[in-house]
Scaffold this motif. Structure first.
Motif, PDB file in Angstrom:
ATOM      1  N   LYS A 150       0.826  -1.211   0.000  1.00  0.00           N
ATOM      2  CA  LYS A 150       0.000   0.000   0.000  1.00  0.00           C
ATOM      3  C   LYS A 150       0.860   1.261   0.000  1.00  0.00           C
ATOM      4  CE  LYS A 150      -2.089  -1.211   3.747  1.00  0.00           C
ATOM      5  NZ  LYS A 150      -1.390  -2.523   3.869  1.00  0.00           N
ATOM      6  N   THR A 151       1.836   1.314   0.910  1.00  0.00           N
ATOM      7  CA  THR A 151       2.671   2.520   1.004  1.00  0.00           C
ATOM      8  C   THR A 151       3.497   2.706  -0.260  1.00  0.00           C
ATOM      9  OG1 THR A 151       2.799   2.186   3.394  1.00  0.00           O
ATOM     10  CG2 THR A 151       4.334   3.756   2.421  1.00  0.00           C
ATOM     11  N   ALA A 152       4.014   1.618  -0.813  1.00  0.00           N
ATOM     12  CA  ALA A 152       4.758   1.715  -2.072  1.00  0.00           C
ATOM     13  C   ALA A 152       3.859   2.197  -3.199  1.00  0.00           C
ATOM     14  CB  ALA A 152       5.368   0.360  -2.428  1.00  0.00           C
ATOM     15  N   THR A 153       2.594   1.776  -3.186  1.00  0.00           N
ATOM     16  CA  THR A 153       1.643   2.244  -4.197  1.00  0.00           C
ATOM     17  C   THR A 153       1.375   3.733  -4.041  1.00  0.00           C
ATOM     18  OG1 THR A 153       0.606   0.055  -4.336  1.00  0.00           O
ATOM     19  CG2 THR A 153      -0.690   1.933  -5.099  1.00  0.00           C
ATOM     20  N   VAL A 154       1.180   4.175  -2.800  1.00  0.00           N
ATOM     21  CA  VAL A 154       0.979   5.611  -2.551  1.00  0.00           C
ATOM     22  C   VAL A 154       2.193   6.403  -3.028  1.00  0.00           C
ATOM     23  CG1 VAL A 154       0.773   7.360  -0.740  1.00  0.00           C
ATOM     24  CG2 VAL A 154      -0.652   5.309  -0.665  1.00  0.00           C
ATOM     25  N   ALA A 155       3.385   5.926  -2.696  1.00  0.00           N
ATOM     26  CA  ALA A 155       4.607   6.626  -3.117  1.00  0.00           C
ATOM     27  C   ALA A 155       4.688   6.708  -4.639  1.00  0.00           C
ATOM     28  CB  ALA A 155       5.830   5.908  -2.560  1.00  0.00           C
ATOM     29  N   ALA A 156       4.404   5.597  -5.307  1.00  0.00           N
ATOM     30  CA  ALA A 156       4.475   5.586  -6.768  1.00  0.00           C
ATOM     31  C   ALA A 156       3.434   6.505  -7.390  1.00  0.00           C
ATOM     32  CB  ALA A 156       4.292   4.159  -7.280  1.00  0.00           C
ATOM     33  N   LEU A 157       2.240   6.551  -6.809  1.00  0.00           N
ATOM     34  CA  LEU A 157       1.205   7.450  -7.318  1.00  0.00           C
ATOM     35  C   LEU A 157       1.617   8.908  -7.150  1.00  0.00           C
ATOM     36  CD1 LEU A 157      -2.009   5.642  -6.046  1.00  0.00           C
ATOM     37  CD2 LEU A 157      -1.389   6.047  -8.447  1.00  0.00           C
ATOM     38  N   CYS A 158       2.199   9.228  -6.005  1.00  0.00           N
ATOM     39  CA  CYS A 158       2.649  10.607  -5.785  1.00  0.00           C
ATOM     40  C   CYS A 158       3.706  10.998  -6.812  1.00  0.00           C
ATOM     41  CB  CYS A 158       3.190  10.769  -4.369  1.00  0.00           C
ATOM     42  SG  CYS A 158       1.927  10.681  -3.082  1.00  0.00           S
ATOM     43  N   ARG A 159       4.663  10.121  -7.057  1.00  0.00           N
ATOM     44  CA  ARG A 159       5.708  10.426  -8.032  1.00  0.00           C
ATOM     45  C   ARG A 159       5.123  10.591  -9.435  1.00  0.00           C
ATOM     46  NH1 ARG A 159       8.381   5.919  -5.281  1.00  0.00           N
ATOM     47  NH2 ARG A 159       9.889   6.732  -3.757  1.00  0.00           N
ATOM     48  N   ALA A 160       4.151   9.757  -9.775  1.00  0.00           N
ATOM     49  CA  ALA A 160       3.589   9.787 -11.125  1.00  0.00           C
ATOM     50  C   ALA A 160       2.692  10.996 -11.368  1.00  0.00           C
ATOM     51  CB  ALA A 160       2.802   8.501 -11.380  1.00  0.00           C
ATOM     52  N   LEU A 161       2.027  11.482 -10.315  1.00  0.00           N
ATOM     53  CA  LEU A 161       0.970  12.492 -10.512  1.00  0.00           C
ATOM     54  C   LEU A 161       1.304  13.866  -9.941  1.00  0.00           C
ATOM     55  CD1 LEU A 161      -2.108  10.237  -9.613  1.00  0.00           C
ATOM     56  CD2 LEU A 161      -1.352  10.925 -11.904  1.00  0.00           C
ATOM     57  N   ARG A 162       2.407  13.988  -9.191  1.00  0.00           N
ATOM     58  CA  ARG A 162       2.650  15.233  -8.456  1.00  0.00           C
ATOM     59  C   ARG A 162       2.928  16.430  -9.344  1.00  0.00           C
ATOM     60  NH1 ARG A 162       8.283  12.947  -5.795  1.00  0.00           N
ATOM     61  NH2 ARG A 162       9.526  12.918  -7.719  1.00  0.00           N
ATOM     62  N   THR A 163       3.368  16.220 -10.582  1.00  0.00           N
ATOM     63  CA  THR A 163       3.629  17.366 -11.451  1.00  0.00           C
ATOM     64  C   THR A 163       2.363  17.884 -12.119  1.00  0.00           C
ATOM     65  OG1 THR A 163       4.138  15.933 -13.351  1.00  0.00           O
ATOM     66  CG2 THR A 163       5.978  16.612 -11.928  1.00  0.00           C
TER      67      THR A 163
END
Length: 231
Positions: free
Chosen positions: A41-54
């Protein structure tokens, strides 16, 4: 109730959260991520943040029983500025704070919305729980449930509300399937039997753009949310 304090006096909340701010503008989409311990779950959250933060304005609320370890991990990884990540200590089984007494999580979400105007997306990560874990619709607008292949390819067949009713099911760590004897075709068939037309994504976060399908699903939900769709 204060953030990082244990949740007490459980009370089931089943109503939907108000989708608008006091000024009539549509608030951020709230996405809950649940699943067993170690599913990613936490790895998924981290990956989503990296993918969408811009492209999106994002904030995160993490839940742990007695620590703030998941929030600390996200801050160490610098997936978002630290003020966009907050933590709730549930003090009990994680589902109590995401489904029963949601007050600590609502406080965390509302404080983020007050301090970070014009948020697009808030990710609420549950602590590791069992297959019955679901989020109150008074807390989140849409739900993701994360399982992984290393727990056994019979997990989709076992069902439970997390698997059968989540808006998106993620089967994570597919790269490990050959090493743990998991049959991905069996998992896909069983997931379809349990979920019908509800979507399932098989992913490995170690692969290039391993989060791509999940990120696309979230942006699709956000577009519908901002257009006023509620289902």
């Amino acid at each position: 109730m204060h953030l990082d304090h244990p949740v007490t006096a459980p009370q089931r909340h089943t109503y939907g959260a108000e989708p608008f701010h006091a000024d009539g503008s549509r608030r951020a989409l709230r996405v809950g991520l649940g699943g067993p311990v170690g599913s990613g779950k936490t790895a998924t959250v981290a990956a989503l943040c990296r993918a969408l933060r811009t492209q999106l304005s994002i904030a995160v609320v993490t839940n742990d029983i007695y620590t703030r370890e998941d929030a600390a991990f996200l801050r160490r990884e610098a997936v978002l500025p630290p003020e966009r990540i907050t933590a709730v200590e549930t003090g009990a089984c994680p589902h109590t704070a995401i489904r029963d007494d949601i007050s600590a999580n609502l406080e965390a979400v509302e404080q983020l919305e007050e301090s970070l105007p014009a948020l697009d997306l808030i990710l609420v990560e549950s602590g590791g729980d069992n297959l019955t874990a679901t989020f109150s619709r008074g807390l989140v607008d849409t739900q993701i449930f994360v399982i992984d292949v290393s727990s056994g390819d019979d997990i989709p067949r076992k069902g439970g509300p997390g698997i059968t009713t989540a808006d998106l099911l993620i089967v994570n760590k597919t790269d490990l399937a050959p090493y743990v004897g998991a049959d991905l075709n069996t998992m896909a068939t069983d997931a379809h039997k349990q979920r019908g037309d509800l979507p399932v994504v098989f992913t490995s976060l170690t692969a290039p753009d391993g989060i791509g399908q999940v990120a696309a699903w979230i942006t699709g939900r956000l577009t519908a949310w901002q257009a006023g769709a509620t289902s």
